[in-house]
Design a protein around this motif. Structure first.
Motif, PDB file in Angstrom:
ATOM      1  N   UNK A   1       9.045   8.045  -3.740  1.00 36.48           N
ATOM      2  CA  UNK A   1       7.610   7.474  -3.666  1.00 36.48           C
ATOM      3  C   UNK A   1       6.968   7.852  -4.554  1.00 36.48           C
ATOM      4  N   UNK A   2       7.172   9.012  -5.666  1.00 37.91           N
ATOM      5  CA  UNK A   2       6.353   9.475  -6.754  1.00 37.91           C
ATOM      6  C   UNK A   2       7.003   8.515  -7.963  1.00 37.91           C
ATOM      7  N   UNK A   3       8.134   7.827  -7.925  1.00 37.18           N
ATOM      8  CA  UNK A   3       8.416   6.680  -8.945  1.00 37.18           C
ATOM      9  C   UNK A   3       7.448   5.566  -8.925  1.00 37.18           C
ATOM     10  N   UNK A   4       6.489   5.441  -7.895  1.00 33.07           N
ATOM     11  CA  UNK A   4       5.597   4.495  -7.995  1.00 33.07           C
ATOM     12  C   UNK A   4       3.975   4.839  -8.092  1.00 33.07           C
ATOM     13  N   UNK A   5       3.763   6.124  -7.389  1.00 29.67           N
ATOM     14  CA  UNK A   5       2.636   6.737  -7.041  1.00 29.67           C
ATOM     15  C   UNK A   5       2.586   7.875  -7.709  1.00 29.67           C
ATOM     16  N   UNK A   6       1.366   8.399  -8.265  1.00 34.88           N
ATOM     17  CA  UNK A   6       1.029   9.846  -8.795  1.00 34.88           C
ATOM     18  C   UNK A   6       0.514  10.338  -7.579  1.00 34.88           C
ATOM     19  N   UNK A   7       1.157  11.575  -7.222  1.00 27.50           N
ATOM     20  CA  UNK A   7       0.804  12.394  -6.151  1.00 27.50           C
ATOM     21  C   UNK A   7       0.430  13.767  -6.358  1.00 27.50           C
ATOM     22  N   UNK A   8      -0.797  14.084  -5.579  1.00 28.61           N
ATOM     23  CA  UNK A   8      -1.221  15.666  -5.721  1.00 28.61           C
ATOM     24  C   UNK A   8      -1.533  16.182  -4.546  1.00 28.61           C
ATOM     25  N   UNK A   9      -1.155  17.322  -4.353  1.00 28.63           N
ATOM     26  CA  UNK A   9      -1.745  18.228  -3.297  1.00 28.63           C
ATOM     27  C   UNK A   9      -2.497  19.370  -3.756  1.00 28.63           C
ATOM     28  N   UNK A  10      -3.483  19.671  -2.816  1.00 24.86           N
ATOM     29  CA  UNK A  10      -4.361  21.065  -3.185  1.00 24.86           C
ATOM     30  C   UNK A  10      -3.707  22.233  -2.540  1.00 24.86           C
ATOM     31  N   UNK A  11      -3.917  23.580  -3.308  1.00 21.22           N
ATOM     32  CA  UNK A  11      -3.330  24.676  -2.790  1.00 21.22           C
ATOM     33  C   UNK A  11      -4.295  25.743  -2.151  1.00 21.22           C
ATOM     34  N   UNK A  12      -4.945  25.281  -0.824  1.00 22.30           N
ATOM     35  CA  UNK A  12      -5.864  26.013  -0.289  1.00 22.30           C
ATOM     36  C   UNK A  12      -5.809  27.532  -0.025  1.00 22.30           C
ATOM     37  N   UNK A  13      -4.233  28.128  -0.029  1.00 18.76           N
ATOM     38  CA  UNK A  13      -4.218  29.483   0.236  1.00 18.76           C
ATOM     39  C   UNK A  13      -4.637  30.134  -1.022  1.00 18.76           C
ATOM     40  N   UNK A  14      -4.232  29.744  -2.361  1.00 19.60           N
ATOM     41  CA  UNK A  14      -4.779  30.439  -3.597  1.00 19.60           C
ATOM     42  C   UNK A  14      -6.272  30.385  -3.417  1.00 19.60           C
ATOM     43  N   UNK A  15      -6.785  29.223  -3.218  1.00 18.76           N
ATOM     44  CA  UNK A  15      -8.308  28.968  -3.411  1.00 18.76           C
ATOM     45  C   UNK A  15      -9.161  29.916  -2.217  1.00 18.76           C
ATOM     46  N   UNK A  16      -8.434  30.030  -1.080  1.00 13.28           N
ATOM     47  CA  UNK A  16      -8.885  30.941  -0.036  1.00 13.28           C
ATOM     48  C   UNK A  16      -8.918  32.375  -0.415  1.00 13.28           C
ATOM     49  N   UNK A  17      -7.938  32.838  -1.214  1.00 11.66           N
ATOM     50  CA  UNK A  17      -7.901  34.209  -1.480  1.00 11.66           C
ATOM     51  C   UNK A  17      -8.855  34.740  -2.563  1.00 11.66           C
ATOM     52  N   UNK A  18      -9.069  33.579  -3.662  1.00 16.32           N
ATOM     53  CA  UNK A  18     -10.039  33.676  -4.580  1.00 16.32           C
ATOM     54  C   UNK A  18     -11.378  33.809  -3.989  1.00 16.32           C
TER      55      UNK A  18
ATOM     56  N   UNK B   1       0.657  -1.275   0.026  1.00 17.13           N
ATOM     57  CA  UNK B   1      -0.033  -0.017  -0.068  1.00 17.13           C
ATOM     58  C   UNK B   1       0.997   1.315  -0.068  1.00 17.13           C
ATOM     59  N   UNK B   2       0.368   2.373  -0.327  1.00 18.74           N
ATOM     60  CA  UNK B   2       1.110   3.511   0.005  1.00 18.74           C
ATOM     61  C   UNK B   2       1.694   3.788   1.098  1.00 18.74           C
ATOM     62  N   UNK B   3       0.976   3.400   2.338  1.00 23.51           N
ATOM     63  CA  UNK B   3       1.360   3.606   3.473  1.00 23.51           C
ATOM     64  C   UNK B   3       2.635   2.730   3.709  1.00 23.51           C
ATOM     65  N   UNK B   4       2.575   1.553   3.416  1.00 25.93           N
ATOM     66  CA  UNK B   4       3.515   0.264   3.752  1.00 25.93           C
ATOM     67  C   UNK B   4       4.908   0.917   2.870  1.00 25.93           C
ATOM     68  N   UNK B   5       4.720   1.380   1.498  1.00 25.11           N
ATOM     69  CA  UNK B   5       5.611   1.692   0.710  1.00 25.11           C
ATOM     70  C   UNK B   5       6.321   2.829   1.419  1.00 25.11           C
ATOM     71  N   UNK B   6       5.896   3.793   1.883  1.00 30.77           N
ATOM     72  CA  UNK B   6       6.352   5.167   2.376  1.00 30.77           C
ATOM     73  C   UNK B   6       7.248   4.721   3.551  1.00 30.77           C
ATOM     74  N   UNK B   7       6.716   3.775   4.484  1.00 30.31           N
ATOM     75  CA  UNK B   7       7.477   3.527   5.500  1.00 30.31           C
ATOM     76  C   UNK B   7       8.672   2.692   5.055  1.00 30.31           C
ATOM     77  N   UNK B   8       8.532   1.822   4.184  1.00 36.66           N
ATOM     78  CA  UNK B   8       9.692   0.991   3.712  1.00 36.66           C
ATOM     79  C   UNK B   8      10.713   1.997   3.158  1.00 36.66           C
ATOM     80  N   UNK B   9      10.416   3.005   2.336  1.00 38.40           N
ATOM     81  CA  UNK B   9      11.363   4.024   1.873  1.00 38.40           C
ATOM     82  C   UNK B   9      11.974   4.803   3.085  1.00 38.40           C
ATOM     83  N   UNK B  10      11.339   4.934   4.104  1.00 35.34           N
ATOM     84  CA  UNK B  10      11.874   5.748   5.222  1.00 35.34           C
ATOM     85  C   UNK B  10      13.259   4.661   5.885  1.00 35.34           C
ATOM     86  N   UNK B  11      13.020   3.655   5.723  1.00 35.57           N
ATOM     87  CA  UNK B  11      13.997   2.732   6.256  1.00 35.57           C
ATOM     88  C   UNK B  11      15.362   3.111   5.538  1.00 35.57           C
ATOM     89  N   UNK B  12      15.531   3.723   4.307  1.00 39.37           N
ATOM     90  CA  UNK B  12      16.568   3.888   3.653  1.00 39.37           C
ATOM     91  C   UNK B  12      17.142   5.361   3.929  1.00 39.37           C
TER      92      UNK B  12
END
Length: 459
Positions: free
Chosen positions: A151-168, A3-14
Motif C-alpha cells: 500500500x505504501x508503494x502508492x500512498x504516504x502513510x502516517x500514524x499518531x503515537x498517542x501513548x508517548x503523547x499521553x505520557x508527556x 481510492x485508498x479504500x479500493x486500493x487496499x481492498x484490491x491488495x487484499x485479493x493478493x
C-alpha cells in the motif's frame, strides 16, 4: 485512479485473507490488544484519514478541548451553569476539592463523525478516555502487515503515537501541580477486574520503557500516610506497598468512586490533602457531561465564546438541551421543548447525561412514537439525573472486510472517529466500527487503527 479504500481492498485479493485474520488475531493476543477475552479488531482494514482533512480535525478538536476547560472555570463560578450541567451534589462536592493545578482534562477524547463536507461531534469524554494503548498497538500491528508495505508503494502513510503523547501530558500536569520528582512514579489506578485491564499493562510497560516507572493498582490497595501520622514510611504520601506514588493516572471513574466511596477513601484523602497529583482531576465531570454541549449551544452563554468559537460550535456541535418541561431557544426561536421533541423525534436522540457504552440511548428515527414518548416522560421525571436531547447528525459508513466464521465478509459499518486531545493537542484517534447505530467496544463494536494517507508524489 482508485481510492485508498479500493486500493487496499484490491491488495487484499493478493493475500490469503483467512491467513491474515489468523495472523492478526495471534498478534493482537500476543500484544494484549483485547477487551476482556475478545480481541478488539476483527477487521482487515484500517480507517484512512485524508491528509487534507487533518488540519480541520486538529483545529476543531483542539478548540473543543479549550472550550471544555473554559466552561469548567465558568461552572465553578456559576450555580446556574452547574444546574444546567445536572451535576449531582456528590459530583459537585468532589469538583470543589482543589486539585492543585488548573488543567481539568489532561486527557480527553471527542467522539465525531467525519464526512467530506462535515465534521460533527456527538459527545466529549473529558473524564478518563480509554483506548490510547490499544490504538497505537493496533497501528503498529497493521503497519507491519505485508499488505501495508504494498500500500505504501502508492500512498504516504502516517500514524499518531498517542501513548508517548499521553505520557508527556501526564508529566506536564504533574509539573503544573508543582511536582519535582524526575522522573515521577506513576500509578494507573482502576479496579483490577475491569475488561480494559490489559490496556493498563500496555501503558505501564510503555511508560516504564520511556523512563517513567509505572505500576498498575486497584484503589483498594493504596495506603495514605498524612503528614505527621507516624514513622511507617520515610515521608508522607500515597503508597502502594512501600512505593511512594507521585502521579495517579486515574482510570477509575467518578461514578465508581461515588458508588464505592469507602473503597476509594484512601485515594480521595490523598487527593484532598494535596499529597498526590491526580489526572484527570475530579473537576472533569463538568465538561464530561453530555449537557456540556447544551451549554455550548445555549445562546444564554454566548458571551463565554468568541465570534470564531461560536461559528465553530454552530458548524460542528449539534444543538443539545437538557430534557425538561420548559421553553428554549433554537435557531433564534423560542419553543416549547417537549412539544418540539414530540413533533420532530426523527431529528433527535435522547441520551443519559452520564453513561458509557451507549447505555440508555434512544434514537428517535429508530423508535416508535409511543416508545419515544416513554423516553421523554422518563427524562423529565429524572431531571436531577439529567437526560439530554441532541440534534441528529450525519454519520459515516464504510465497507470493511470482517473476519467471521472462518472467512471474510465485506460489511458496511458505521465509523465513529474520535480524536484524542491531550492538554490541548491532537494526539491520535480512537476509531470504532459498528453495524448498528451505536459504535463502541463495550456494546459489541470493534476498533481499527487510523492512518493519515495521501497520494505519493514522485521525487
Amino acid at each position: 485512479m482508485s481510492s485508498p479504500i479500493d486500493h487496499w481492498h484490491g491488495l487484499l485479493g493478493s493475500d490469503a485473507s483467512g491467513a491474515m485474520c489468523a495472523r492478526l488475531t495471534d498478534r493482537m493476543r500476543e500484544r494484549r490488544l483485547r477487551f476482556g477475552d475478545r480481541v478488539i479488531c476483527p477487521f482487515l482494514r484500517p480507517f484512512f484519514l485524508d491528509a487534507a482533512d487533518e488540519p480541520r480535525v486538529t483545529r476543531v478538536a483542539e478548540t473543543l478541548w479549550t472550550l471544555g476547560e473554559r466552561v469548567t472555570g465558568a461552572a465553578m463560578a456559576s450555580p446556574e451553569i452547574l444546574r444546567q450541567l445536572a451535576l449531582s451534589e456528590d459530583e459537585i462536592r468532589l469538583a470543589l476539592i482543589d486539585p492543585g493545578y488548573a488543567t481539568t482534562s489532561t486527557a480527553a477524547r471527542a467522539d465525531a463523525f467525519i464526512l467530506p463536507d462535515s465534521l460533527q461531534f456527538a459527545e466529549y469524554n473529558g473524564e478518563s478516555p480509554a483506548g490510547a494503548g490499544y490504538s497505537q498497538g493496533l497501528g503498529e500491528v497493521f503497519a507491519d502487515e505485508p499488505v501495508m508495505k504494498r500500500f505504501r508503494e502508492r500512498f504516504d502513510v502516517r500514524m499518531y503515537r498517542p501513548v508517548e503523547a499521553l505520557l508527556a501530558a501526564l508529566v506536564a500536569s504533574y509539573r503544573e501541580w508543582g511536582g519535582t520528582a524526575s522522573p515521577p512514579h506513576i500509578a494507573i489506578v482502576d479496579w483490577r477486574e475491569v475488561p480494559t485491564f490489559s490496556e493498563f499493562e500496555i501503558l505501564r510497560d510503555a511508560f516504564t520503557t520511556l523512563g517513567v516507572p509505572t505500576i498498575v493498582c486497584d484503589p483498594r490497595d493504596l495506603i495514605f500516610e498524612p503528614a505527621g501520622a507516624g514513622p511507617r514510611f520515610s515521608k508522607p504520601g500515597l503508597y502502594l506497598h512501600d512505593q511512594r506514588i507521585d502521579l495517579v493516572y486515574r482510570r477509575v471513574l467518578i461514578n465508581d468512586i461515588l458508588a464505592r466511596e469507602a473503597e476509594c477513601r484512601v485515594l480521595l484523602d490523598a487527593y484532598e490533602a494535596g499529597a498526590v497529583c491526580v489526572a484527570n482531576s475530579l473537576r472533569c465531570k463538568i465538561p464530561h457531561k453530555k449537557a456540556f454541549f447544551a451549554v455550548l449551544t445555549d445562546e444564554r452563554h454566548a458571551r463565554l465564546f468568541s465570534a470564531e468559537e461560536r461559528e465553530m460550535i454552530r458548524r460542528h456541535i449539534p444543538w443539545t438541551a437538557i430534557v425538561e418541561d420548559t421553553r428554549v431557544v433554537r435557531v433564534g426561536k423560542r419553543i416549547e421543548l417537549l412539544a418540539h421533541l414530540r413533533a420532530h423525534r426523527e431529528q433527535f436522540v435522547i441520551k443519559p447525561n452520564d453513561e458509557y457504552g451507549g447505555a440508555g440511548v434512544t434514537l428517535g428515527w429508530e423508535t416508535s412514537e409511543a416508545a419515544w414518548d416513554d423516553a421523554l416522560t422518563r427524562a423529565v421525571a429524572e431531571r436531577d439525573r439529567g437526560w439530554v436531547a441532541q440534534e441528529r447528525i450525519a454519520v459515516r459508513r464504510e465497507v470493511f472486510p470482517v473476519c467471521e466464521a472462518g472467512g471474510v465478509t465485506m460489511r458496511e459499518m458505521l465509523v465513529d472517529f474520535a480524536p484524542y486531545i491531550f492538554r490541548g493537542r491532537l494526539a491520535g484517534f480512537l476509531t470504532r466500527l459498528s453495524a448498528t447505530g451505536l459504535a463502541n467496544v463495550t456494546s459489541g463494536g470493534g476498533q481499527v487503527p487510523a492512518f493519515v494517507v495521501s497520494e505519493r508524489t514522485e521525487p
